[in-house]
Motif scaffolding. Structure first.
Motif, PDB file in Angstrom:
ATOM      1  N   LEU A 271       0.813  -1.205   0.000  1.00 49.40           N
ATOM      2  CA  LEU A 271       0.000   0.000   0.000  1.00 49.40           C
ATOM      3  C   LEU A 271       0.853   1.264   0.000  1.00 49.40           C
ATOM      4  CD1 LEU A 271      -2.824  -0.975   2.508  1.00 49.40           C
ATOM      5  CD2 LEU A 271      -3.027  -0.723   0.033  1.00 49.40           C
ATOM      6  N   GLY A 272       1.895   1.281   0.826  1.00 50.50           N
ATOM      7  CA  GLY A 272       2.709   2.482   0.957  1.00 50.50           C
ATOM      8  C   GLY A 272       1.928   3.590   1.648  1.00 50.50           C
ATOM      9  N   HIS A 273       2.570   4.709   1.892  1.00 52.10           N
ATOM     10  CA  HIS A 273       1.946   5.861   2.541  1.00 52.10           C
ATOM     11  C   HIS A 273       1.252   5.438   3.839  1.00 52.10           C
ATOM     12  CE1 HIS A 273       2.806   8.120  -1.066  1.00 52.10           C
ATOM     13  NE2 HIS A 273       2.147   7.227  -1.796  1.00 52.10           N
ATOM     14  N   GLU A 274       1.974   4.728   4.671  1.00 51.68           N
ATOM     15  CA  GLU A 274       1.388   4.219   5.911  1.00 51.68           C
ATOM     16  C   GLU A 274       1.042   5.364   6.862  1.00 51.68           C
ATOM     17  OE1 GLU A 274       3.917   0.131   6.383  1.00 51.68           O
ATOM     18  OE2 GLU A 274       4.959   2.050   6.405  1.00 51.68           O
ATOM     19  N   ARG A 275      -0.002   5.130   7.648  1.00 52.20           N
ATOM     20  CA  ARG A 275      -0.450   6.123   8.612  1.00 52.20           C
ATOM     21  C   ARG A 275      -0.334   5.554  10.016  1.00 52.20           C
ATOM     22  NH1 ARG A 275      -5.994   8.843   7.757  1.00 52.20           N
ATOM     23  NH2 ARG A 275      -4.934  10.353   9.104  1.00 52.20           N
ATOM     24  N   GLY A 276       0.115   6.407  10.925  1.00 51.99           N
ATOM     25  CA  GLY A 276       0.250   6.005  12.319  1.00 51.99           C
ATOM     26  C   GLY A 276      -0.490   6.953  13.237  1.00 51.99           C
ATOM     27  N   LEU A 277      -0.931   6.433  14.380  1.00 37.45           N
ATOM     28  CA  LEU A 277      -1.622   7.228  15.387  1.00 37.45           C
ATOM     29  C   LEU A 277      -0.961   6.971  16.737  1.00 37.45           C
ATOM     30  CD1 LEU A 277      -4.012   9.024  16.344  1.00 37.45           C
ATOM     31  CD2 LEU A 277      -5.345   6.905  16.611  1.00 37.45           C
ATOM     32  N   ILE A 278      -0.519   8.029  17.390  1.00 35.78           N
ATOM     33  CA  ILE A 278       0.054   7.941  18.734  1.00 35.78           C
ATOM     34  C   ILE A 278      -0.975   8.458  19.721  1.00 35.78           C
ATOM     35  CG2 ILE A 278       1.903   8.717  20.265  1.00 35.78           C
ATOM     36  CD1 ILE A 278       3.021   7.003  18.121  1.00 35.78           C
ATOM     37  N   ILE A 279      -1.413   7.602  20.638  1.00 33.26           N
ATOM     38  CA  ILE A 279      -2.325   7.999  21.702  1.00 33.26           C
ATOM     39  C   ILE A 279      -1.514   8.068  22.996  1.00 33.26           C
ATOM     40  CG2 ILE A 279      -4.386   7.401  23.016  1.00 33.26           C
ATOM     41  CD1 ILE A 279      -5.439   5.932  20.590  1.00 33.26           C
ATOM     42  N   GLY A 280      -1.174   9.268  23.413  1.00 32.17           N
ATOM     43  CA  GLY A 280      -0.310   9.464  24.573  1.00 32.17           C
ATOM     44  C   GLY A 280       1.128   9.661  24.119  1.00 32.17           C
ATOM     45  N   LEU A 281       1.586  10.908  24.085  1.00 31.53           N
ATOM     46  CA  LEU A 281       2.902  11.202  23.509  1.00 31.53           C
ATOM     47  C   LEU A 281       4.047  10.841  24.428  1.00 31.53           C
ATOM     48  CD1 LEU A 281       4.632  12.512  21.282  1.00 31.53           C
ATOM     49  CD2 LEU A 281       4.252  14.720  22.419  1.00 31.53           C
ATOM     50  N   GLY A 282       3.943  11.160  25.720  1.00 30.67           N
ATOM     51  CA  GLY A 282       5.069  10.960  26.627  1.00 30.67           C
ATOM     52  C   GLY A 282       6.264  11.785  26.183  1.00 30.67           C
ATOM     53  N   ALA A 283       7.467  11.194  26.257  1.00 32.86           N
ATOM     54  CA  ALA A 283       8.674  11.880  25.805  1.00 32.86           C
ATOM     55  C   ALA A 283       8.863  11.778  24.299  1.00 32.86           C
ATOM     56  CB  ALA A 283       9.901  11.309  26.525  1.00 32.86           C
ATOM     57  N   GLY A 284       7.986  11.046  23.613  1.00 33.39           N
ATOM     58  CA  GLY A 284       7.941  11.095  22.158  1.00 33.39           C
ATOM     59  C   GLY A 284       8.875  10.173  21.408  1.00 33.39           C
ATOM     60  N   LEU A 285       9.423   9.121  22.029  1.00 33.33           N
ATOM     61  CA  LEU A 285      10.350   8.239  21.315  1.00 33.33           C
ATOM     62  C   LEU A 285       9.655   7.490  20.182  1.00 33.33           C
ATOM     63  CD1 LEU A 285      12.462   6.859  24.276  1.00 33.33           C
ATOM     64  CD2 LEU A 285      13.294   8.244  22.383  1.00 33.33           C
ATOM     65  N   SER A 286       8.467   6.973  20.431  1.00 32.21           N
ATOM     66  CA  SER A 286       7.743   6.264  19.377  1.00 32.21           C
ATOM     67  C   SER A 286       7.340   7.214  18.256  1.00 32.21           C
ATOM     68  CB  SER A 286       6.497   5.572  19.949  1.00 32.21           C
ATOM     69  OG  SER A 286       6.857   4.552  20.861  1.00 32.21           O
ATOM     70  N   ALA A 287       6.908   8.412  18.627  1.00 33.10           N
ATOM     71  CA  ALA A 287       6.524   9.402  17.609  1.00 33.10           C
ATOM     72  C   ALA A 287       7.724   9.773  16.745  1.00 33.10           C
ATOM     73  CB  ALA A 287       5.948  10.643  18.284  1.00 33.10           C
ATOM     74  N   ARG A 288       8.891   9.919  17.357  1.00 32.28           N
ATOM     75  CA  ARG A 288      10.095  10.252  16.596  1.00 32.28           C
ATOM     76  C   ARG A 288      10.458   9.123  15.634  1.00 32.28           C
ATOM     77  NH1 ARG A 288      14.615  11.779  20.828  1.00 32.28           N
ATOM     78  NH2 ARG A 288      15.805  12.186  18.898  1.00 32.28           N
ATOM     79  N   ALA A 289      10.357   7.876  16.114  1.00 33.35           N
ATOM     80  CA  ALA A 289      10.722   6.732  15.278  1.00 33.35           C
ATOM     81  C   ALA A 289       9.780   6.600  14.081  1.00 33.35           C
ATOM     82  CB  ALA A 289      10.715   5.457  16.110  1.00 33.35           C
ATOM     83  N   LEU A 290       8.469   6.669  14.306  1.00 26.98           N
ATOM     84  CA  LEU A 290       7.526   6.558  13.194  1.00 26.98           C
ATOM     85  C   LEU A 290       7.737   7.696  12.195  1.00 26.98           C
ATOM     86  CD1 LEU A 290       4.170   5.496  14.927  1.00 26.98           C
ATOM     87  CD2 LEU A 290       5.950   4.057  13.916  1.00 26.98           C
ATOM     88  N   HIS A 291       8.042   8.881  12.698  1.00 30.19           N
ATOM     89  CA  HIS A 291       8.299  10.025  11.821  1.00 30.19           C
ATOM     90  C   HIS A 291       9.521   9.761  10.942  1.00 30.19           C
ATOM     91  CE1 HIS A 291       8.284  14.294  10.653  1.00 30.19           C
ATOM     92  NE2 HIS A 291       9.608  14.249  10.772  1.00 30.19           N
ATOM     93  N   LEU A 292      10.595   9.224  11.529  1.00 31.24           N
ATOM     94  CA  LEU A 292      11.815   8.965  10.766  1.00 31.24           C
ATOM     95  C   LEU A 292      11.636   7.829   9.767  1.00 31.24           C
ATOM     96  CD1 LEU A 292      14.431   9.356  13.635  1.00 31.24           C
ATOM     97  CD2 LEU A 292      14.117  10.876  11.674  1.00 31.24           C
ATOM     98  N   HIS A 293      10.718   6.922  10.039  1.00 33.65           N
ATOM     99  CA  HIS A 293      10.420   5.841   9.091  1.00 33.65           C
ATOM    100  C   HIS A 293       9.503   6.314   7.970  1.00 33.65           C
ATOM    101  CE1 HIS A 293      12.518   2.460  10.796  1.00 33.65           C
ATOM    102  NE2 HIS A 293      12.006   2.685  11.999  1.00 33.65           N
TER     103      HIS A 293
END
Length: 502
Positions: A271-293
């Motif tokens: 499919l490509g163009h994957e979408r992610g949803l972060i529920i609860g940011l915290g210090a943002g490590l997961s958000a940073r990783a998904l962004h870089l991917h």
């Protein structure tokens, strides 16, 4: 009447801060009146107005705007009152104590009517033209010493943010001899949000917390040392930014959530163009990783200060899918038409979870925004044998037809950091590839966790048996049951987490 943990905390905060507000206001007015009473009559009204306005400003700043920590509320208010008390002129009186010889009988005074309004020359104190300058120099000396004491306290107290009074060079680990320091603090909707640094096992760690809940952290000291070797002469701000960018995570649990990307299939890859949803940011490590991917990620965070501090102190970039600062369930109900390939559900807060986000109705709303082939990663920590853990896990397993569980390492006692992967389709985990590893953030821990995550998969068959034992699921109507069950585990988790976040 039971208010539950969340309402109880809010009620306690309102009660304590309200009492503190009223007490500070009344005591400030009383102190203003006391100061004004010592001024000459012509200055009393002006002095009372000035002192009252200063007191009102101090109360408004500390209890309504609440932009500074208690350290500065005390220091700034205290310095003002010291300044006012020391520098206003006191009348120079040194009247002699009356003696028995100086007191005349009433009959004698009546005979001296013409002198009844004339003070005795012996009772009029001599004044010196040098008295006030001498007193002024002494008071200035006291004021300077008081300021030095307050400033030195700001350099060592854990309640004083460095960004206001401390010089920038104290950020260097080589010049600061203390073992902890506070970078920022601000009360918000979920509690007092704090960013600090502390020496743990000989290395500096930066953490983000709300009250006693630890939301994430970085090994910032090691990163600074590594950056320092190759960034000499490039500026302190640039070096600090680079250290935050490459720093390792304090806990591997925050890296483990990224295995949600490994629960893939050929359909998603095509499919490509994957979408992610972060529920609860915290210090943002997961958000940073998904962004870089390259994943188009949307962040939903209820606390605006958590998002602000994650951006400022933990290197979180503006996500491609935007940031929504509101309750997660409200967001999901208003975005049912959107579908996300990956959802990271991390709302664990210091020994408890917000019960409303772990009910059958809440998981139905999660599924409503999850793509048919999508996977949700749920972070949960607790005693695996506790009633609260059983309620959470049974509800989760009853809401999704397919789940797999992973821990962040070998078990230590009954307490577990767990990442549950759940989906409406069977979950097939793929092997890691070179593209899964990132140069930052936390490159070493990421490689370790992604290469070895299969070793730490849990056997969920024992948990599935809990449903047969008659443990009921948590619904919106039964959130009170989970609230009460979590109180016991909250103290245990607080003792475990207090190490890096003390």
């Amino acid at each position: 009447m039971s208010l539950g943990p969340r309402r109880g905390v809010w009620a306690a905060r309102i009660a304590t801060e309200g009492v503190a507000f009223v007490f500070a206001w009344v005591s400030g007015l009383a102190y203003a009146q006391m100061i004004a009473s010592e001024l000459p009559p012509s200055r009393r009204r002006c002095g009372f107005v000035v002192a009252s306005v200063a007191s009102a400003f101090a109360v408004r700043r500390s209890h309504i705007l609440m932009s500074l920590s208690e350290c500065y509320n005390l220091q700034l208010d205290g310095l003002f009152f010291v300044f006012f008390a020391l520098l206003h002129p006191h009348p120079q009186t040194s009247a002699a104590e009356p003696t028995s010889e100086s007191i005349e009988p009433l009959s004698t005074l009546k005979k001296k009517k013409k002198f009844k309004h004339s003070p005795s020359p012996s009772t009029t104190p001599p004044t010196s033209s040098h008295a006030w300058p001498t007193a002024l120099s002494a008071r200035l000396t006291i004021l300077v010493l008081t300021f030095i004491l307050a400033y030195s306290t700001s350099l060592t107290s854990n309640h004083c943010p460095m960004s206001i009074l401390r010089p920038a060079f104290l950020l260097s680990t080589n010049t600061n001899t203390s073992t902890s320091r506070l970078l920022a603090t601000k009360p918000s909707v979920t509690g007092v949000v704090v960013v600090g640094e502390e020496v743990i096992n000989g290395d500096w760690a930066r953490y983000l917390r709300v009250d006693h809940s630890f939301l994430g952290g970085l090994w910032i000291g090691i990163a600074r040392d590594a950056v320092l070797e190759g960034w000499m002469g490039r500026g302190e701000e640039a070096m600090e930014k680079e250290a935050v960018r490459v720093a390792e995570s304090v806990y591997t649990t925050f890296i483990l959530q990224e295995i949600v990307r490994l629960a893939g299939d050929a359909t998603r890859s095509a499919l490509g163009h994957e979408r992610g949803l972060i529920i609860g940011l915290g210090a943002g490590l997961s958000a940073r990783a998904l962004h870089l991917h390259g994943i188009n990620t949307t962040v939903v965070e209820i606390d605006p200060v958590v998002y602000e501090f994650a951006r400022e102190y933990f290197g979180v970039e503006e996500p491609r899918g935007g940031v929504v600062l509101e309750d997660a369930r409200k967001f999901m109900r208003s975005h049912r038409g959107e579908k996300f390939d990956y959802i990271v559900h991390d709302v664990f807060t210091g020994g408890t979870v917000p019960s409303s986000l772990f009910t059958t109705e809440s998981w139905s709303e999660v599924k409503s925004v999850l793509a048919p082939h999508g996977v949700v990663a749920i972070n949960f920590a607790g005693n695996i044998l506790s009633t609260a853990s059983h309620l959470v896990l049974v509800t989760l397993l009853s809401s999704f037809p397919f789940c797999r569980g992973f821990t962040d390492g070998p078990p230590k006692g009954d307490f577990r950091n767990i990442v549950m992967l759940c989906s409406c389709r069977p979950i097939v985990m793929r092997d890691t590839e070179s593209g899964d590893f990132l140069e930052y953030p936390s490159p070493l821990f990421r490689r370790h966790m992604l290469e070895n995550y299969k070793e730490f998969e849990m056997d969920l068959r024992d948990l599935s048996g809990l449903v047969d034992e008659g443990i009921e699921v948590v619904s919106d109507a039964r959130v009170k049951v989970l609230d009460e069950a979590q109180l016991e585990g909250a103290f245990e988790h607080w003792e475990i987490m207090r190490g890096p976040a003390t």
